[in-house]
Design an enzyme around this catalytic site. Structure first.
Site, short mmCIF file in Angstrom:
data_model
loop_
_atom_site.label_atom_id
_atom_site.label_comp_id
_atom_site.label_asym_id
_atom_site.label_seq_id
_atom_site.Cartn_x
_atom_site.Cartn_y
_atom_site.Cartn_z
CD GLN A 48 -2.85 -1.10 2.33
OE1 GLN A 48 -2.97 -0.40 3.10
NE2 GLN A 48 -3.57 -2.40 2.40
CG ASP A 49 1.19 4.14 3.05
OD1 ASP A 49 1.10 3.23 3.43
OD2 ASP A 49 0.99 5.20 3.39
N PRO A 50 4.72 3.14 2.24
CG PRO A 50 6.47 4.54 1.36
CD PRO A 50 4.98 4.29 1.20
CB ILE A 74 1.07 5.51 -1.67
CG1 ILE A 74 -0.11 5.32 -2.25
CG2 ILE A 74 1.58 6.78 -1.40
CD1 ILE A 74 -1.01 5.66 -1.06
CB ALA A 89 -2.51 6.56 4.04
#
Length: 233
Positions: A69-71, A138, A147
């Site tokens: 999804q994102d870091p 992302i 996020a």
């Protein structure tokens, strides 16, 4: 200075994605990311690792995609220095960073499915070098704010990466963990690639442990490449 001055991207990927870099949406991503980078805010991963997933796995080498999804937005201490956990690969962390709960569950399921020894560190770069693209939808995040870069526009870029790979490489093994990742099924051409889904490995989610996801990945890899994927770290 341009984005690639801060965040190097390999020649293979620059050629593969060349037409994207002049499009208005990408120029807007570049503008917003560089503004964030130059602000007092701390951005993860460090800019030199922004495209680490791409740099470790050239487009022609991609066999498996494990979409994140994102870091990670957290930090850890090493020699009294605060360092980012994120390293530019989905689910992976820096070698000396504590292993996050999601990654612990990944290692548990991997061991249960295939008997792979649970590693002592959470650096998955060896998988990337063997053809597993560990891409986050992302690519960046602000420290301690999950996020927070959702609106920068990275998902438009990561969608283009995926769609170009789906056109160029076949068949790919596409692993989508959790409902957010599984929204990308709409991008995948039917009957061309192998799609494997499972719940997200977060302890807040249910059903990942016991899902047999790594058995499914290995079976698919054997079917396509007539050998096992090396999951050792």
């Amino acid at each position: 200075m341009k984005l690639f001055d801060y965040a190097p991207l390999s020649l293979a990927w620059r050629e593969f994605l060349q037409s994207e870099f002049k499009k208005p949406y990408f120029l807007e991503i570049e503008k917003r990311y560089l503004e964030a980078l130059k602000s007092p805010k701390t951005i993860f991963p460090k800019s030199s690792n922004l495209f680490y997933a791409l740099n470790l796995t050239p487009p022609s080498a991609v066999k498996i995609i494990l979409l994140g999804q994102d870091p990670y937005h957290s930090t850890y201490l090493e020699n009294q220095q605060e360092l980012p956990v994120a390293m530019g690969l989905s689910f992976s962390v820096e070698k000396n960073a504590p292993i996050p709960p999601s990654l612990k569950n990944i290692f548990k399921e991997l061991h249960a499915n295939l008997g792979v020894s649970v590693p002592c560190c959470g650096d998955l770069s060896a998988w990337a070098k063997r053809g597993m693209l560990l891409l986050n939808a992302i690519l960046s995040v602000e420290k301690n704010k999950a996020a927070s870069h959702k609106r920068i526009g990275w998902e438009a870029f990561s969608d283009q990466i995926l769609m170009r790979l789906f056109e160029a490489n076949a068949p790919l093994i596409v692993v989508l963990l959790g409902k957010v990742a599984q929204k990308k099924i709409a991008l995948i051409p039917k009957n061309k690639h192998i799609i494997i889904t499972a719940p997200h490995p977060s302890p807040l989610s249910r059903g990942f442990l016991g899902s047999g996801v790594f058995t499914s990945i290995q079976n698919a890899y054997r079917e396509v490449y007539h050998k096992d994927f090396d999951f050792s770290l």
